[in-house]
Design an enzyme around this catalytic site. Structure first.
Site, PDB file in Angstrom:
ATOM      1  N   ARG A  71       0.843  -1.184   0.000  1.00 26.62           N
ATOM      2  CA  ARG A  71       0.000   0.000   0.000  1.00 26.62           C
ATOM      3  C   ARG A  71       0.882   1.238   0.000  1.00 26.62           C
ATOM      4  O   ARG A  71       1.842   1.328   0.765  1.00 26.62           O
ATOM      5  CB  ARG A  71      -0.904   0.023   1.234  1.00 26.62           C
ATOM      6  CG  ARG A  71      -2.077  -0.926   1.143  1.00 26.62           C
ATOM      7  CD  ARG A  71      -3.015  -0.762   2.315  1.00 26.62           C
ATOM      8  NE  ARG A  71      -2.465  -1.256   3.551  1.00 26.62           N
ATOM      9  CZ  ARG A  71      -1.944  -0.514   4.517  1.00 26.62           C
ATOM     10  NH1 ARG A  71      -1.915   0.815   4.394  1.00 26.62           N
ATOM     11  NH2 ARG A  71      -1.470  -1.046   5.607  1.00 26.62           N
ATOM     12  N   TYR A 214      -1.089  -3.250  -7.245  1.00 25.41           N
ATOM     13  CA  TYR A 214      -0.887  -4.201  -6.147  1.00 25.41           C
ATOM     14  C   TYR A 214      -1.857  -3.993  -4.987  1.00 25.41           C
ATOM     15  O   TYR A 214      -2.096  -2.861  -4.551  1.00 25.41           O
ATOM     16  CB  TYR A 214       0.544  -4.071  -5.604  1.00 25.41           C
ATOM     17  CG  TYR A 214       1.020  -5.274  -4.818  1.00 25.41           C
ATOM     18  CD1 TYR A 214       1.493  -6.406  -5.488  1.00 25.41           C
ATOM     19  CD2 TYR A 214       0.991  -5.296  -3.431  1.00 25.41           C
ATOM     20  CE1 TYR A 214       1.934  -7.515  -4.778  1.00 25.41           C
ATOM     21  CE2 TYR A 214       1.430  -6.409  -2.719  1.00 25.41           C
ATOM     22  CZ  TYR A 214       1.912  -7.518  -3.398  1.00 25.41           C
ATOM     23  OH  TYR A 214       2.346  -8.619  -2.703  1.00 25.41           O
ATOM     24  N   LYS A 223      -9.422  -1.941   1.307  1.00 21.21           N
ATOM     25  CA  LYS A 223      -9.115  -0.819   2.191  1.00 21.21           C
ATOM     26  C   LYS A 223      -9.826   0.465   1.742  1.00 21.21           C
ATOM     27  O   LYS A 223     -10.293   1.243   2.572  1.00 21.21           O
ATOM     28  CB  LYS A 223      -7.606  -0.593   2.242  1.00 21.21           C
ATOM     29  CG  LYS A 223      -6.814  -1.809   2.697  1.00 21.21           C
ATOM     30  CD  LYS A 223      -7.168  -2.228   4.097  1.00 21.21           C
ATOM     31  CE  LYS A 223      -6.255  -3.336   4.596  1.00 21.21           C
ATOM     32  NZ  LYS A 223      -6.616  -3.782   5.944  1.00 21.21           N
ATOM     33  N   HIS A 243     -11.454  -1.931  11.084  1.00 16.82           N
ATOM     34  CA  HIS A 243     -10.330  -2.788  10.689  1.00 16.82           C
ATOM     35  C   HIS A 243     -10.232  -3.907  11.721  1.00 16.82           C
ATOM     36  O   HIS A 243      -9.317  -3.940  12.538  1.00 16.82           O
ATOM     37  CB  HIS A 243      -9.060  -1.922  10.664  1.00 16.82           C
ATOM     38  CG  HIS A 243      -7.869  -2.593  10.077  1.00 16.82           C
ATOM     39  ND1 HIS A 243      -6.585  -2.215  10.377  1.00 16.82           N
ATOM     40  CD2 HIS A 243      -7.743  -3.610   9.189  1.00 16.82           C
ATOM     41  CE1 HIS A 243      -5.722  -2.966   9.705  1.00 16.82           C
ATOM     42  NE2 HIS A 243      -6.398  -3.819   8.986  1.00 16.82           N
ATOM     43  N   SER A 265      -1.508  -3.529  11.651  1.00 19.67           N
ATOM     44  CA  SER A 265      -0.888  -4.462  10.717  1.00 19.67           C
ATOM     45  C   SER A 265       0.358  -5.060  11.386  1.00 19.67           C
ATOM     46  O   SER A 265       1.042  -4.382  12.146  1.00 19.67           O
ATOM     47  CB  SER A 265      -0.477  -3.734   9.438  1.00 19.67           C
ATOM     48  OG  SER A 265      -1.577  -3.023   8.919  1.00 19.67           O
ATOM     49  N   CYS A 267       0.525  -7.499  13.637  1.00 18.66           N
ATOM     50  CA  CYS A 267       0.389  -7.937  15.031  1.00 18.66           C
ATOM     51  C   CYS A 267      -0.331  -9.285  15.118  1.00 18.66           C
ATOM     52  O   CYS A 267      -0.788  -9.683  16.191  1.00 18.66           O
ATOM     53  CB  CYS A 267      -0.362  -6.902  15.856  1.00 18.66           C
ATOM     54  SG  CYS A 267       0.585  -5.425  16.168  1.00 18.66           S
ATOM     55  N   ASP A 290     -10.079  -9.389   8.621  1.00 14.68           N
ATOM     56  CA  ASP A 290      -9.511  -8.045   8.423  1.00 14.68           C
ATOM     57  C   ASP A 290     -10.501  -6.899   8.647  1.00 14.68           C
ATOM     58  O   ASP A 290     -10.111  -5.867   9.161  1.00 14.68           O
ATOM     59  CB  ASP A 290      -8.936  -7.956   6.999  1.00 14.68           C
ATOM     60  CG  ASP A 290      -7.995  -6.771   6.819  1.00 14.68           C
ATOM     61  OD1 ASP A 290      -7.226  -6.471   7.753  1.00 14.68           O
ATOM     62  OD2 ASP A 290      -8.029  -6.130   5.746  1.00 14.68           O
ATOM     63  N   ARG A 389       1.926 -11.971  -0.704  1.00 16.58           N
ATOM     64  CA  ARG A 389       0.550 -12.240  -0.268  1.00 16.58           C
ATOM     65  C   ARG A 389      -0.020 -13.512  -0.873  1.00 16.58           C
ATOM     66  O   ARG A 389       0.392 -13.943  -1.947  1.00 16.58           O
ATOM     67  CB  ARG A 389      -0.356 -11.076  -0.724  1.00 16.58           C
ATOM     68  CG  ARG A 389      -0.008  -9.735  -0.109  1.00 16.58           C
ATOM     69  CD  ARG A 389      -0.612  -9.608   1.259  1.00 16.58           C
ATOM     70  NE  ARG A 389      -0.255  -8.368   1.914  1.00 16.58           N
ATOM     71  CZ  ARG A 389      -1.005  -7.777   2.846  1.00 16.58           C
ATOM     72  NH1 ARG A 389      -2.162  -8.314   3.199  1.00 16.58           N
ATOM     73  NH2 ARG A 389      -0.610  -6.675   3.428  1.00 16.58           N
TER      74      ARG A 389
HETATM   75  C1  OXD Z   1      -3.150  -4.276   6.225  1.00 15.39           C
HETATM   76  C2  OXD Z   1      -3.697  -5.327   5.352  1.00 15.39           C
HETATM   77  O1  OXD Z   1      -2.129  -3.679   5.894  1.00 15.39           O
HETATM   78  O2  OXD Z   1      -4.667  -5.975   5.756  1.00 15.39           O
HETATM   79  O3  OXD Z   1      -3.744  -4.019   7.270  1.00 15.39           O
HETATM   80  O4  OXD Z   1      -3.183  -5.512   4.246  1.00 15.39           O
HETATM   81 MN    MN Z   2      -5.610  -5.069   7.411  1.00 13.16          MN
END
Ligand code: OXD
Ligand code: MN
Length: 611
Positions: A71, A214, A223, A243, A265, A267, A290, A389
Site C-alpha cells: 500500500r 498491487y 481498504k 479494521h 498491521s 500484530c 480483516d 501475499r
Molecule cells: C493491512 C492489510 O495492511 O490488511 O492491514 O493488508
Molecule cells: Mn488489514
C-alpha cells in the site's frame, strides 16, 4: 454484456464517461462466472504475468514491479472539502484540484487494453449491512483477485436495480499498450511512486486509483471502499466500519460468543482469527480476518465480514503459526511476490521448512541457491518479499464458521484492541465502561521494531483502533462517533447489550528481551477469560487502568513461570504514568480541539487513580 445493457442509468452514464476518457480497446462488464475467471487467468498467463503452480491446483504466482509491492500510504489521499475534515492523520489534496490532475492522467490511459467493469458486493449479496461498489479497471489481475475477495457479477447488478446506491471506483495501472505491444512478462504499473495516486473523495463517496496494480491500492473493495469510504458512510448513517477480525468462540459447554478485534498491521490479526486453541474443549472459528461492518438492531450490534476471501501476508505463515491459513491455500489461490521452488510450488521465509531442491526463484525473478533453513536471512534479500501475499477464498478455510455468510450478521459480545508493546501494557485488560473502551481503542499503538522508519526503535507508533491508514475522515470525529453510538445505546436502555471492550498485548518482553507470553494457540486462555467476563464471571480485579484477571483466573501455559504470569497481569504504575504523559503530549495533542473532551476525562481519571 455491453454498456447499453446496463439498466442503472447513473451507472451506465458513468461507465460510458470512463470509457470515453480512458479509451480502452474494449469494455467488458464482468459477470463473476468461472469462465470469466479462467479466461482472465489465461490472458495473464499468456502475457507472462501469471505462472501456474504445479503443486497447487488452479493456483498462480505473480511477481510485481519492485516499485509496486505494498500500500502506498504516502500517495493515499483523503480529498475532503478541506484539510481539517481529513484530519491530521491523512494526506489531503483539494478535491477539485485532485480530480483535474487525475482526469489528465486518466486520459487515454487504457489504450490497447480491456476496460473491465466489476460490479461487486461487500458483504453477502442483498444483506442490509452490505454495500455495492463498481470497479472500473484495466487489470485482469484485479479482476481475478476481486472474484476471490468480493462477490462479483450479475446478481449484484440485480440487487442494484435501476437506481440503487453504489460506490464508483476507478482504477488504472497507467500503462497503455501500443498496437502490437504486450506486457511480455513485465508487471504493468507506473514505476515512479510519486506518480501513483490512491484517492478518496469522501463527500461524494468516490475512489480514484492510478499507477499501482498491487493489493490495497488496486483491489478497491478492500481498504479503499470497505474502510476509508465505508468509515465515512458509517459516520453519516450511524454504524461502524472497522479494521477488525471477527471470530466465533465456543466454550466447552457449547455456548457461543462472537468477538471483533482490531490490531495494527503485523500484530497477528489473521493468526488470531484462525487460532487453534490449546485450551481443551474450546473452539475458535473465523468469520473474517480483516474488516468488520457492524450495525445496531434492537440495541444489539451485528457484524458481517464484507469480504469473501483472505488477502494474507505470506511470510511468517506456517502450519505452526497458522495451520488453518495453510490449509486454505492448497488450491484455487493467487500468490503475489512469493518465491518459486524448482518443483513448482511457492515458498517464503518462515513457511516452516527449508526450500526444497537446489535452487529457488526469488520474488524478483532471480535464481538463488535454496536456503537451508526457513529463517529470515540476517543479511541479503529474502526470497519472498516481506509483503508477499496469498489471495484465498474464505470458504476454503477449515475453521470458517458455518454462519460466516449470514446476511443478518453475528451478534458481537466483545471488542478486543491490542498492539505490540514490550513493556507496561498488560496481557489483557477490560475497560470499565464504553467510553473507557473507546479510550483504549484511541491509544492503540505498536512499538517500532526497525529504526529505518525515521522513528526511534522502541518508540510507540500510535495507531488508534488500527485505523490510522484507513479512516476516511478526521480521527477526532471518528472517536466522537464511537462515543456517540455508545451514549445512544445507553440512552435507549441498551447499555448492557453493548460489547464489552478489552485490550491485549501478546508481546511483553523480559529484561533479557525474551517474549514473556508464548502467543498463538495459547492466546485461547485470554479469549476464554474474556468469554467469561462477558457472562459477568467474578474473575477480575478492578485497578486504576481497568479490570485485570484475578491471580489464578488465567492458568499459565507450560513454560510460563508463576512470577512471569503475575508480572503479565499487574499494573505497572511507573510505566503507565509515562504512558499517560505520552498520550497527552504526543498523541492526543495532534487532534487539537477535534479530540472529544470525554477522552481527556478518561486520561485524567486514570492519572488520578494511579497517583
Ligand atoms: C493491512 C492489510 O495492511 O490488511 O492491514 O493488508
Ligand atoms: Mn488489514
Amino acid at each position: 454484456m455491453k454498456i447499453d445493457d446496463l439498466k442503472h442509468a447513473k451507472l451506465k452514464e458513468w461507465v460510458q464517461w470512463a470509457a470515453d476518457l480512458m479509451t480502452p480497446n474494449e469494455v467488458v462488464i464482468c459477470d463473476g462466472s468461472k469462465e470469466e475467471y479462467d479466461s482472465s487467468i489465461k490472458a495473464l498467463v499468456d502475457a507472462g504475468l501469471g505462472i501456474p503452480l504445479k503443486k497447487r491446483p488452479n493456483s498462480y504466482l505473480f511477481r510485481s514491479d519492485p516499485s509496486d509491492v505494498a500500500r502506498a500510504e504516502s500517495r493515499t489521499f483523503i480529498a475532503a472539502k478541506n484539510k481539517d475534515e481529513a484530519g491530521p492523520t491523512n494526506n489531503w489534496i483539494d478535491p477539485v484540484e485532485l480530480k483535474k490532475t487525475m482526469t489528465d492522467l486518466y486520459r487515454g490511459c487504457m489504450k490497447g487494453r480491456i476496460m473491465y467493469v466489476i460490479p461487486f458486493s461487500m458483504g453477502p449479496v442483498g444483506s442490509d449491512i452490505a454495500k455495492i461498489g463498481v470497479e472500473i479497471t484495466d487489470s485482469a489481475y484485479v479482476v481475478v483477485n476481486m472474484h476471490i475477495m468480493t462477490r462479483v457479477g450479475k446478481k449484484v447488478l440485480d440487487v442494484l436495480g435501476t437506481d440503487g446506491f453504489f460506490v464508483p471506483c476507478i482504477h488504472s495501472i497507467a500503462k497503455p499498450l501500443q498496437p502490437g505491444e504486450s506486457d511480455g512478462g513485465k508487471w504493468p504499473c507506473e514505476p515512479d511512486v510519486n506518480k501513483k495516486y490512491i484517492s478518496h473523495f469522501p463527500d461524494t463517496y468516490e475512489i480514484w486509483s492510478y499507477g499501482s496494480g498491487y493489493g490495497g491500492n488496486a483491489l478497491l473493495g478492500k481498504k479503499c471502499l470497505a474502510l476509508r469510504i465505508a468509515s465515512v458512510l458509517a459516520r453519516d448513517e450511524g454504524w461502524l466500519a472497522e479494521h477488525m477480525l471477527i471470530l466465533k468462540l465456543t466454550n466447552p459447554d457449547g455456548k457461543v460468543k462472537y468477538m471483533a478485534g482490531a490490531l495494527p498491521s503485523a500484530c497477528g490479526k489473521t493468526n488470531l482469527a484462525m487460532l487453534v486453541p490449546t485450551l481443551p474443549g474450546w473452539k475458535v472459528e473465523v468469520i473474517g480476518d480483516d474488516i468488520a461492518w457492524m450495525k445496531f438492531k434492537n440495541g444489539q450490534l451485528y457484524a458481517i465480514n464484507p469480504e469473501a476471501g483472505f488477502f494474507g501476508v505470506a511470510p511468517g505463515t506456517s502450519e505452526q503459526s497458522n495451520y488453518n491459513a495453510m490449509q486454505s491455500i492448497k488450491e484455487n489461490c493467487i500468490f503475489s511476490n512469493c518465491g518459486l521452488t524448482d518443483d513448482g510450488d511457492i515458498w517464503w521465509e518462515q513457511i516452516g521448512y527449508p526450500a526444497p531442491g537446489k535452487t529457488v526463484i526469488d520474488w524478483k525473478g532471480n535464481e538463488r541457491p535454496s536456503p537451508q533453513t526457513d529463517k529470515v536471512p540476517k543479511e541479503g534479500e529474502p526470497i519472498a518479499h516481506v509483503n508477499a501475499r496469498f489471495t484465498a477464498p474464505a470458504k476454503q478455510c477449515p475453521c470458517i464458521a458455518s454462519e460466516w455468510e449470514d446476511p443478518a450478521g453475528v451478534p458481537i459480545s466483545a471488542f478486543l484492541f491490542g498492539g505490540r508493546r514490550a513493556s507496561t501494557i498488560p496481557l489483557i485488560n477490560q475497560s470499565k465502561s464504553w467510553i473507557h473502551g473507546v479510550f483504549m481503542g484511541s491509544i492503540t499503538g505498536s512499538e517500532i521494531t526497525a529504526a529505518a522508519l525515521d522513528l526511534k526503535a522502541g518508540s510507540v507508533r500510535r495507531d488508534p483502533f488500527a485505523m490510522v491508514p484507513f479512516c476516511g475522515y478526521n480521527m477526532g470525529d471518528y472517536f466522537a462517533h464511537w462515543i456517540k453510538l455508545g451514549k445512544k445505546a445507553e440512552a435507549e436502555g441498551n447499555g448492557d447489550k453493548l460489547p464489552k471492550i478489552f485490550f491485549c498485548n501478546w508481546f511483553r518482553k523480559d529484561a533479557d528481551g525474551h517474549f514473556m507470553w508464548p502467543g498463538f494457540g495459547e492466546n485461547s486462555r485470554v479469549l476464554s477469560w474474556m468469554f467469561d467476563r462477558c457472562d459477568g464471571k467474578d474473575n477480575a480485579v478492578e485497578t486504576a487502568i481497568g479490570f485485570l484477571p484475578k491471580p489464578d483466573a488465567i492458568t499459565a501455559p507450560e513454560g510460563v513461570k508463576p512470577e512471569v504470569m503475575a508480572e503479565l497481569i499487574k499494573v505497572d504504575t511507573a510505566g503507565w504514568k509515562e504512558e499517560i504523559s505520552s498520550i497527552r503530549d504526543e498523541h492526543y495533542a495532534k487532534f487539537g480541539d477535534r479530540l472529544p473532551k470525554e477522552l481527556y476525562d478518561e486520561l485524567d481519571k486514570i492519572e488520578k487513580a494511579l497517583a
